[in-house]
Write a protein that holds these residues in place. Structure first.
Motif, mmCIF file in Angstrom:
data_model
loop_
_atom_site.group_PDB
_atom_site.id
_atom_site.type_symbol
_atom_site.label_atom_id
_atom_site.label_comp_id
_atom_site.label_asym_id
_atom_site.label_seq_id
_atom_site.Cartn_x
_atom_site.Cartn_y
_atom_site.Cartn_z
ATOM 1 N N VAL A 16 0.842 -1.205 0.000
ATOM 2 C CA VAL A 16 0.000 0.000 0.000
ATOM 3 C C VAL A 16 0.872 1.249 0.000
ATOM 4 N N ALA A 17 1.939 1.236 0.807
ATOM 5 C CA ALA A 17 2.819 2.411 0.868
ATOM 6 C C ALA A 17 3.522 2.635 -0.468
ATOM 7 N N ILE A 18 3.987 1.565 -1.093
ATOM 8 C CA ILE A 18 4.710 1.712 -2.353
ATOM 9 C C ILE A 18 3.785 2.160 -3.479
ATOM 10 N N THR A 19 2.563 1.660 -3.502
ATOM 11 C CA THR A 19 1.662 2.020 -4.602
ATOM 12 C C THR A 19 0.964 3.356 -4.387
ATOM 13 N N LEU A 20 0.636 3.702 -3.155
ATOM 14 C CA LEU A 20 -0.120 4.931 -2.923
ATOM 15 C C LEU A 20 0.761 6.160 -2.788
ATOM 16 N N PRO A 44 3.466 7.355 -4.441
ATOM 17 C CA PRO A 44 3.691 8.167 -5.652
ATOM 18 C C PRO A 44 2.438 8.911 -6.113
ATOM 19 N N PHE A 45 1.281 8.271 -5.981
ATOM 20 C CA PHE A 45 0.050 8.949 -6.395
ATOM 21 C C PHE A 45 -0.279 10.113 -5.472
ATOM 22 N N LEU A 46 -0.018 9.950 -4.176
ATOM 23 C CA LEU A 46 -0.264 11.051 -3.252
ATOM 24 C C LEU A 46 0.697 12.211 -3.528
ATOM 25 N N LEU A 47 1.958 11.895 -3.798
ATOM 26 C CA LEU A 47 2.913 12.949 -4.129
ATOM 27 C C LEU A 47 2.549 13.647 -5.440
ATOM 28 N N LEU A 48 2.130 12.884 -6.433
ATOM 29 C CA LEU A 48 1.723 13.469 -7.705
ATOM 30 C C LEU A 48 0.492 14.351 -7.536
ATOM 31 N N PHE A 49 -0.465 13.886 -6.752
ATOM 32 C CA PHE A 49 -1.661 14.687 -6.483
ATOM 33 C C PHE A 49 -1.295 15.989 -5.773
ATOM 34 N N GLY A 50 -0.386 15.906 -4.817
ATOM 35 C CA GLY A 50 0.044 17.112 -4.116
ATOM 36 C C GLY A 50 0.744 18.087 -5.040
ATOM 37 N N LEU A 51 1.593 17.583 -5.922
ATOM 38 C CA LEU A 51 2.306 18.449 -6.862
ATOM 39 C C LEU A 51 1.340 19.120 -7.833
ATOM 40 N N ILE A 52 0.412 18.347 -8.379
ATOM 41 C CA ILE A 52 -0.549 18.910 -9.336
ATOM 42 C C ILE A 52 -1.440 19.950 -8.665
ATOM 43 N N SER A 53 -1.913 19.666 -7.461
ATOM 44 C CA SER A 53 -2.776 20.632 -6.784
ATOM 45 C C SER A 53 -2.005 21.892 -6.409
ATOM 46 N N PHE A 54 -0.737 21.755 -6.001
ATOM 47 C CA PHE A 54 0.072 22.930 -5.670
ATOM 48 C C PHE A 54 0.268 23.815 -6.890
ATOM 49 N N LEU A 55 0.643 23.213 -8.013
ATOM 50 C CA LEU A 55 0.869 24.003 -9.228
ATOM 51 C C LEU A 55 -0.419 24.639 -9.722
ATOM 52 N N THR A 56 -1.507 23.893 -9.671
ATOM 53 C CA THR A 56 -2.796 24.429 -10.126
ATOM 54 C C THR A 56 -3.217 25.617 -9.280
ATOM 55 N N LEU A 57 -3.144 25.460 -7.955
ATOM 56 C CA LEU A 57 -3.547 26.561 -7.087
ATOM 57 C C LEU A 57 -2.608 27.757 -7.236
ATOM 58 N N ARG A 58 -1.351 27.501 -7.492
ATOM 59 C CA ARG A 58 -0.409 28.603 -7.663
ATOM 60 C C ARG A 58 -0.732 29.413 -8.911
ATOM 61 N N PHE A 59 -0.942 28.739 -10.041
ATOM 62 C CA PHE A 59 -1.218 29.469 -11.279
ATOM 63 C C PHE A 59 -2.605 30.106 -11.266
ATOM 64 N N LEU A 60 -3.603 29.386 -10.728
ATOM 65 C CA LEU A 60 -4.932 29.982 -10.659
ATOM 66 C C LEU A 60 -4.953 31.165 -9.698
ATOM 67 N N GLY A 61 -4.181 31.079 -8.625
ATOM 68 C CA GLY A 61 -4.116 32.198 -7.684
ATOM 69 C C GLY A 61 -3.524 33.430 -8.323
ATOM 70 N N LYS A 62 -2.453 33.251 -9.095
ATOM 71 C CA LYS A 62 -1.865 34.398 -9.787
ATOM 72 C C LYS A 62 -2.840 34.992 -10.782
ATOM 73 N N LYS A 63 -3.554 34.130 -11.491
ATOM 74 C CA LYS A 63 -4.510 34.613 -12.492
ATOM 75 C C LYS A 63 -5.646 35.381 -11.824
ATOM 76 N N MET A 64 -6.140 34.859 -10.713
ATOM 77 C CA MET A 64 -7.229 35.536 -10.020
ATOM 78 C C MET A 64 -6.762 36.863 -9.430
ATOM 79 N N LEU A 65 -5.537 36.898 -8.903
ATOM 80 C CA LEU A 65 -5.028 38.154 -8.360
ATOM 81 C C LEU A 65 -4.856 39.203 -9.446
#
Length: 110
Positions: free
Chosen positions: A34-38, A40-61
């Motif tokens: 479970v640790a090995i399979t989940l 990478p997906f949790l890290l990828l989800f965190g990276l995608i959400s961080f980048l998305t919120l960063r770019f959308l935040g700049k656009k909204m500002l």
């Protein structure tokens, strides 16, 4: 001193030593899988959400700043406050400011 008997260390040692070793091995493999399979997906989800919120935040500002700058554009008769003295001090140098050489003052030899 009142101690909950379920958390007694002797009871815990007894439970661990009487555990079926095959069951313990299966549990360790399951947790590792479970640790090995989940992870990478949790890290990828965190990276995608961080980048998305960063770019959308700049656009909204940017959009909010543009709306604030154009708030009174169509109302020419609205009285505006005069600009504060030294308000343009921190703006980037443009056409109305002289090019600085990097010094804050000119040294005059005495």
């Amino acid at each position: 001193m009142n101690v909950n008997q379920t958390f007694n260390s002797t009871n815990f040692k007894h439970r661990v030593t009487n555990m079926n070793p095959i069951l313990a091995l299966i549990m360790v493999f399951a947790m590792t899988l479970v640790a090995i399979t989940l992870l990478p997906f949790l890290l990828l989800f965190g990276l995608i959400s961080f980048l998305t919120l960063r770019f959308l935040g700049k656009k909204m500002l940017r959009r909010q700043q543009a709306e604030q700058e154009n708030a009174y554009q169509h109302y020419a008769n609205v009285k505006r406050e005069p600009a504060a003295p030294y308000a343009d001090m921190f703006k980037p140098s443009g056409a109305n400011q002289t090019k600085t050489t990097g010094r804050t003052f000119e040294h005059q030899a005495d």
